[in-house]
Write a protein that holds these residues in place. Structure first.
Motif, short mmCIF file in Angstrom:
data_model
loop_
_atom_site.label_atom_id
_atom_site.label_comp_id
_atom_site.label_asym_id
_atom_site.label_seq_id
_atom_site.Cartn_x
_atom_site.Cartn_y
_atom_site.Cartn_z
N ASN A 101 0.81 -1.21 0.00
CA ASN A 101 0.00 0.00 0.00
C ASN A 101 0.85 1.26 0.00
N THR A 102 1.98 1.24 0.70
CA THR A 102 2.88 2.39 0.72
C THR A 102 3.45 2.62 -0.67
N LEU A 103 3.82 1.54 -1.34
CA LEU A 103 4.36 1.66 -2.70
C LEU A 103 3.29 2.18 -3.65
N LYS A 104 2.07 1.69 -3.53
CA LYS A 104 0.98 2.19 -4.37
C LYS A 104 0.80 3.69 -4.19
N THR A 105 0.80 4.15 -2.95
CA THR A 105 0.63 5.57 -2.66
C THR A 105 1.77 6.38 -3.24
N THR A 106 2.99 5.90 -3.09
CA THR A 106 4.16 6.60 -3.63
C THR A 106 4.05 6.72 -5.14
N ILE A 107 3.71 5.63 -5.81
CA ILE A 107 3.59 5.66 -7.27
C ILE A 107 2.50 6.63 -7.70
#
Length: 88
Positions: A2-8
């Protein structure tokens, strides 16, 4: 993930040519804004994100869509339809 999704999603960017490429590869005819919404929804609902080499491969198996994103500058490279394993 989820953190990676938000960053992207927060850092994603597009080139002028990628909009045409996405329309062509996905066989759709959307405006630039509609493509951005489609990409963000695909990332938000991603089933799998792989970091291979210099790219992220964001897969959404519900919509059978894969978005390829440069891992260094978060620029969208292309989008593809995923093929079912039984339909090679």
């Amino acid at each position: 993930m989820n953190t990676l999704k938000t960053t992207i999603i927060n850092q994603i960017c597009y080139t002028a040519l990628v909009y045409k490429r996405i329309n062509k590869k996905l066989n759709i005819n959307l405006s630039n804004n509609e493509i951005e919404v489609l990409v963000k929804e695909t990332i938000s609902n991603a089933t799998n994100i792989e970091h291979i080499g210099k790219n992220y491969y964001v897969c959404n198996y519900v919509t059978n869509t894969r978005i390829t994103i440069n891992a260094n500058n978060f620029r969208v490279i292309t989008a593809d339809r995923l093929k079912h394993p039984s339909k090679k």
